[in-house]
Design a protein around this motif. Structure first.
Motif, mmCIF file in Angstrom:
data_model
loop_
_atom_site.group_PDB
_atom_site.id
_atom_site.type_symbol
_atom_site.label_atom_id
_atom_site.label_comp_id
_atom_site.label_asym_id
_atom_site.label_seq_id
_atom_site.Cartn_x
_atom_site.Cartn_y
_atom_site.Cartn_z
ATOM 1 N N VAL A 64 0.810 -1.217 0.000
ATOM 2 C CA VAL A 64 0.000 0.000 0.000
ATOM 3 C C VAL A 64 0.846 1.270 0.000
ATOM 4 N N LYS A 65 2.154 1.119 0.115
ATOM 5 C CA LYS A 65 3.026 2.295 0.116
ATOM 6 C C LYS A 65 2.841 3.110 -1.158
ATOM 7 N N GLY A 66 2.720 4.417 -0.983
ATOM 8 C CA GLY A 66 2.531 5.297 -2.126
ATOM 9 C C GLY A 66 1.087 5.430 -2.581
ATOM 10 N N ARG A 67 0.209 4.574 -2.066
ATOM 11 C CA ARG A 67 -1.211 4.638 -2.441
ATOM 12 C C ARG A 67 -2.090 5.021 -1.252
ATOM 13 N N PHE A 68 -1.732 4.559 -0.056
ATOM 14 C CA PHE A 68 -2.520 4.818 1.144
ATOM 15 C C PHE A 68 -1.784 5.814 2.028
ATOM 16 N N THR A 69 -2.560 6.641 2.732
ATOM 17 C CA THR A 69 -1.995 7.586 3.683
ATOM 18 C C THR A 69 -2.786 7.542 4.987
ATOM 19 N N ILE A 70 -2.088 7.281 6.082
ATOM 20 C CA ILE A 70 -2.722 7.293 7.400
ATOM 21 C C ILE A 70 -2.505 8.654 8.040
ATOM 22 N N SER A 71 -3.524 9.147 8.722
ATOM 23 C CA SER A 71 -3.404 10.433 9.408
ATOM 24 C C SER A 71 -4.334 10.434 10.614
ATOM 25 N N ARG A 72 -4.170 11.442 11.461
ATOM 26 C CA ARG A 72 -5.002 11.523 12.653
ATOM 27 C C ARG A 72 -5.272 12.970 13.008
ATOM 28 N N ASP A 73 -6.378 13.205 13.677
ATOM 29 C CA ASP A 73 -6.752 14.516 14.172
ATOM 30 C C ASP A 73 -6.898 14.384 15.686
ATOM 31 N N ASN A 74 -5.884 14.875 16.414
ATOM 32 C CA ASN A 74 -5.877 14.731 17.870
ATOM 33 C C ASN A 74 -6.765 15.746 18.584
ATOM 34 N N VAL A 75 -7.352 16.654 17.834
ATOM 35 C CA VAL A 75 -8.305 17.597 18.426
ATOM 36 C C VAL A 75 -9.714 17.014 18.355
ATOM 37 N N GLU A 76 -10.066 16.507 17.173
ATOM 38 C CA GLU A 76 -11.400 15.941 16.973
ATOM 39 C C GLU A 76 -11.449 14.446 17.272
ATOM 40 N N ASN A 77 -10.293 13.832 17.588
ATOM 41 C CA ASN A 77 -10.229 12.412 17.968
ATOM 42 C C ASN A 77 -10.645 11.470 16.838
ATOM 43 N N PHE A 78 -10.026 11.673 15.669
ATOM 44 C CA PHE A 78 -10.298 10.832 14.517
ATOM 45 C C PHE A 78 -8.999 10.255 13.957
ATOM 46 N N LEU A 79 -9.124 9.072 13.426
ATOM 47 C CA LEU A 79 -8.086 8.417 12.641
ATOM 48 C C LEU A 79 -8.619 8.271 11.217
ATOM 49 N N PHE A 80 -7.735 8.459 10.223
ATOM 50 C CA PHE A 80 -8.149 8.379 8.826
ATOM 51 C C PHE A 80 -7.227 7.442 8.047
ATOM 52 N N LEU A 81 -7.773 6.915 6.951
ATOM 53 C CA LEU A 81 -6.969 6.192 5.976
ATOM 54 C C LEU A 81 -7.444 6.617 4.590
ATOM 55 N N GLU A 82 -6.599 7.381 3.921
ATOM 56 C CA GLU A 82 -6.887 7.806 2.556
ATOM 57 C C GLU A 82 -6.337 6.734 1.621
ATOM 58 N N MET A 83 -7.216 6.173 0.790
ATOM 59 C CA MET A 83 -6.815 5.074 -0.093
ATOM 60 C C MET A 83 -7.022 5.491 -1.540
ATOM 61 N N ASN A 84 -5.957 5.528 -2.301
ATOM 62 C CA ASN A 84 -5.991 5.909 -3.706
ATOM 63 C C ASN A 84 -5.517 4.758 -4.575
ATOM 64 N N SER A 85 -5.800 4.853 -5.864
ATOM 65 C CA SER A 85 -5.382 3.821 -6.831
ATOM 66 C C SER A 85 -5.740 2.434 -6.319
ATOM 67 N N LEU A 86 -6.963 2.276 -5.892
ATOM 68 C CA LEU A 86 -7.392 1.014 -5.297
ATOM 69 C C LEU A 86 -7.370 -0.115 -6.312
ATOM 70 N N LYS A 87 -7.043 -1.304 -5.815
ATOM 71 C CA LYS A 87 -6.949 -2.499 -6.634
ATOM 72 C C LYS A 87 -7.927 -3.540 -6.093
ATOM 73 N N PRO A 88 -8.345 -4.484 -6.933
ATOM 74 C CA PRO A 88 -9.240 -5.539 -6.434
ATOM 75 C C PRO A 88 -8.665 -6.281 -5.232
ATOM 76 N N GLU A 89 -7.349 -6.425 -5.183
ATOM 77 C CA GLU A 89 -6.721 -7.122 -4.055
ATOM 78 C C GLU A 89 -6.767 -6.330 -2.744
ATOM 79 N N ASP A 90 -7.230 -5.081 -2.801
ATOM 80 C CA ASP A 90 -7.436 -4.305 -1.570
ATOM 81 C C ASP A 90 -8.781 -4.618 -0.925
ATOM 82 N N THR A 91 -9.596 -5.410 -1.594
ATOM 83 C CA THR A 91 -10.895 -5.782 -1.049
ATOM 84 C C THR A 91 -10.726 -6.527 0.268
#
Length: 119
Positions: A64-91
């Motif tokens: 997933v390197k280069g396609r996914f990005t993990i981030s967090r918001d420590n004020v609003e208490n959220f974790l995120f995963l931005e997923m780009n260029s998705l492939k069937p094997e990411d199912t």
């Protein structure tokens, strides 16, 4: 007991994008190391990405390197995963996880959100 709830999954075509979110009762949120894991049908749960308390350190599974990005918001208490260029094997079902130490297993898990990538 720490609770985590994922959202943002769905059906997307190959090459598309999705953004997963995870909200948690963990407080203070900034004390928790956070991660995303996934489990495809018939396979073991596998690590996807993790992020340190202050978001200065991240790591990713090789596929997933280069396609996914993990981030967090420590004020609003959220974790995120931005997923780009998705492939069937990411199912898979994607899980949010938390731990209150810098090392060792993740102690707290969400129920998961389904991501399906069509070819």
């Amino acid at each position: 007991q720490v609770q985590l709830v994922e959202s943002g999954g769905g059906l997307v075509q190959a090459g598309g994008s999705l953004r997963l979110s995870c909200t948690t009762s963990a407080r203070p949120f900034s004390n928790y190391f956070m991660a995303w894991f996934r489990q495809a049908p018939g396979r073991e749960r596998e690590f996807v990405a993790q992020i340190s308390w202050n978001a200065l350190t991240t790591s990713y599974e090789d596929s997933v390197k280069g396609r996914f990005t993990i981030s967090r918001d420590n004020v609003e208490n959220f974790l995120f995963l931005e997923m780009n260029s998705l492939k069937p094997e990411d199912t898979a079902v994607y899980y949010c996880a938390a731990r209150d130490s810098g090392y060792g297993p993740y102690d707290y898990w969400g129920q998961g959100t389904q991501v399906t990538v069509s070819s």
